[in-house]
Design a protein around this motif. Structure first.
Motif, mmCIF file in Angstrom:
data_model
loop_
_atom_site.group_PDB
_atom_site.id
_atom_site.type_symbol
_atom_site.label_atom_id
_atom_site.label_comp_id
_atom_site.label_asym_id
_atom_site.label_seq_id
_atom_site.Cartn_x
_atom_site.Cartn_y
_atom_site.Cartn_z
ATOM 1 N N GLU A 71 -4.242 -26.713 31.490
ATOM 2 C CA GLU A 71 -3.598 -25.425 31.781
ATOM 3 C C GLU A 71 -4.481 -24.581 32.694
ATOM 4 O O GLU A 71 -3.991 -23.963 33.649
ATOM 5 C CB GLU A 71 -3.311 -24.671 30.478
ATOM 6 C CG GLU A 71 -2.187 -25.266 29.662
ATOM 7 C CD GLU A 71 -2.062 -24.629 28.283
ATOM 8 O OE1 GLU A 71 -2.904 -23.763 27.925
ATOM 9 O OE2 GLU A 71 -1.123 -24.993 27.555
ATOM 10 N N ASP A 72 -5.787 -24.560 32.411
ATOM 11 C CA ASP A 72 -6.712 -23.799 33.264
ATOM 12 C C ASP A 72 -6.688 -24.326 34.692
ATOM 13 O O ASP A 72 -6.621 -23.552 35.662
ATOM 14 C CB ASP A 72 -8.139 -23.865 32.714
ATOM 15 C CG ASP A 72 -8.322 -23.062 31.432
ATOM 16 O OD1 ASP A 72 -7.428 -22.250 31.114
ATOM 17 O OD2 ASP A 72 -9.356 -23.259 30.768
ATOM 18 N N LEU A 73 -6.765 -25.630 34.841
ATOM 19 C CA LEU A 73 -6.761 -26.225 36.176
ATOM 20 C C LEU A 73 -5.429 -25.984 36.892
ATOM 21 O O LEU A 73 -5.408 -25.725 38.101
ATOM 22 C CB LEU A 73 -7.064 -27.722 36.096
ATOM 23 C CG LEU A 73 -8.488 -28.087 35.666
ATOM 24 C CD1 LEU A 73 -8.617 -29.591 35.471
ATOM 25 C CD2 LEU A 73 -9.506 -27.582 36.670
ATOM 26 N N THR A 74 -4.338 -26.065 36.148
ATOM 27 C CA THR A 74 -3.022 -25.811 36.739
ATOM 28 C C THR A 74 -2.938 -24.365 37.232
ATOM 29 O O THR A 74 -2.439 -24.100 38.335
ATOM 30 C CB THR A 74 -1.906 -26.094 35.709
ATOM 31 O OG1 THR A 74 -2.026 -27.442 35.266
ATOM 32 C CG2 THR A 74 -0.544 -25.870 36.312
ATOM 33 N N ASN A 75 -3.439 -23.425 36.433
ATOM 34 C CA ASN A 75 -3.433 -22.014 36.841
ATOM 35 C C ASN A 75 -4.297 -21.794 38.072
ATOM 36 O O ASN A 75 -3.919 -21.045 38.979
ATOM 37 C CB ASN A 75 -3.909 -21.124 35.690
ATOM 38 C CG ASN A 75 -2.900 -21.055 34.571
ATOM 39 O OD1 ASN A 75 -1.717 -21.305 34.764
ATOM 40 N ND2 ASN A 75 -3.365 -20.737 33.370
ATOM 41 N N LYS A 76 -5.455 -22.447 38.110
ATOM 42 C CA LYS A 76 -6.321 -22.318 39.291
ATOM 43 C C LYS A 76 -5.642 -22.881 40.526
ATOM 44 O O LYS A 76 -5.726 -22.303 41.614
ATOM 45 C CB LYS A 76 -7.658 -23.017 39.050
ATOM 46 C CG LYS A 76 -8.579 -22.268 38.129
ATOM 47 C CD LYS A 76 -9.898 -22.994 37.949
ATOM 48 C CE LYS A 76 -10.788 -22.262 36.951
ATOM 49 N NZ LYS A 76 -12.039 -22.973 36.700
ATOM 50 N N LEU A 77 -4.972 -24.018 40.354
ATOM 51 C CA LEU A 77 -4.261 -24.634 41.472
ATOM 52 C C LEU A 77 -3.170 -23.704 41.996
ATOM 53 O O LEU A 77 -3.026 -23.513 43.211
ATOM 54 C CB LEU A 77 -3.662 -25.972 41.048
ATOM 55 C CG LEU A 77 -2.857 -26.713 42.113
ATOM 56 C CD1 LEU A 77 -3.741 -27.066 43.296
ATOM 57 C CD2 LEU A 77 -2.206 -27.955 41.516
ATOM 58 N N LYS A 78 -2.418 -23.093 41.078
ATOM 59 C CA LYS A 78 -1.369 -22.159 41.495
ATOM 60 C C LYS A 78 -1.967 -20.980 42.250
ATOM 61 O O LYS A 78 -1.405 -20.526 43.250
ATOM 62 C CB LYS A 78 -0.585 -21.663 40.275
ATOM 63 C CG LYS A 78 0.337 -22.701 39.679
ATOM 64 C CD LYS A 78 1.040 -22.174 38.443
ATOM 65 C CE LYS A 78 1.913 -23.249 37.810
ATOM 66 N NZ LYS A 78 2.539 -22.785 36.564
ATOM 67 N N GLU A 79 -3.088 -20.466 41.785
ATOM 68 C CA GLU A 79 -3.748 -19.330 42.440
ATOM 69 C C GLU A 79 -4.206 -19.714 43.855
ATOM 70 O O GLU A 79 -4.021 -18.958 44.811
ATOM 71 C CB GLU A 79 -4.938 -18.858 41.604
ATOM 72 C CG GLU A 79 -5.699 -17.697 42.190
ATOM 73 C CD GLU A 79 -4.892 -16.415 42.281
ATOM 74 O OE1 GLU A 79 -5.281 -15.550 43.087
ATOM 75 O OE2 GLU A 79 -3.870 -16.272 41.583
ATOM 76 N N VAL A 80 -4.779 -20.898 43.994
ATOM 77 C CA VAL A 80 -5.230 -21.369 45.314
ATOM 78 C C VAL A 80 -4.032 -21.544 46.249
ATOM 79 O O VAL A 80 -4.091 -21.179 47.432
ATOM 80 C CB VAL A 80 -6.047 -22.675 45.179
ATOM 81 C CG1 VAL A 80 -6.254 -23.339 46.527
ATOM 82 C CG2 VAL A 80 -7.382 -22.402 44.502
#
Length: 189
Positions: A71-80
């Motif tokens: 979930e953390d990585l997915t959120n970071k990916l969305k932010e990028v």
């Protein structure tokens, strides 16, 4: 971790049971302490002994940790990706009206020439800076300050020589020789 702490952990976990968040925290601690990779069955054996986590809940705890990381990585990916879209949008807006026309190329060429001229003039200005009246005035002030300081130190040396000569009955010539004071040592004018 010593045996006593492990016993206390086991006793506490049996008495009241661990919350899911406590199990997660302890599992993370275990993984950081061991700094290794494990099979699920290995964790199911170690976790009860070392961290008081029941073997039945180890799988669920590990899966929740992986899920949180995903979930953390997915959120970071969305932010990028959002930032990338913003930058692309700004780039597109910045390109509006900046098509490569002959007029624009000529203006850019003139601008580049003007920048080169400015750099050449600044370099030339630096050459003549030594003759700048403000720079010369500043150098005069600094020279006067340095002269005052040198004469103040010379006065200090004469005072110390006089005190030593009177206190210990030394000859001035011997003092000068002992402390490498030149014979022509005097105030600067």
């Amino acid at each position: 971790m010593n045996e006593h702490v492990q016993d206390v952990l086991r006793a506490n976990s049996k008495k009241k049971g661990l919350s899911f968040e406590e199990k997660r925290t302890r599992m993370i601690d275990l993984l950081y302490e061991k700094k290794d990779f494990f099979q699920l069955k290995d964790l199911e054996r170690m976790a009860p002994k070392e961290k008081g986590i029941t073997s039945q809940s180890v799988k669920e705890v590990v899966q929740s940790l992986r899920k949180r990381k995903m979930e953390d990585l997915t959120n970071k990916l969305k932010e990028v990706e959002r930032k990338k879209r913003d930058v692309q949008s700004h780039l597109a807006k910045a390109k509006i009206g900046k098509d490569n026309t002959e007029e624009r190329s000529a203006v850019l060429s003139d601008l580049s020439e003007a920048h080169n001229t400015v750099h050449k003039l600044e370099a030339e200005l630096i050459k003549y800076r030594e003759s700048d009246p403000e720079v010369l005035e500043q150098q005069k002030k600094e020279t006067a300050t340095a002269l005052e300081a040198a004469n103040r130190w010379t006065d200090n040396v004469f005072s110390i020589k006089s005190w030593v000569k009177n206190k210990f009955c030394f000859e001035e010539r011997i003092l000068d020789q002992q402390f490498d004071i030149p014979s022509d040592f005097d105030y600067i004018e």
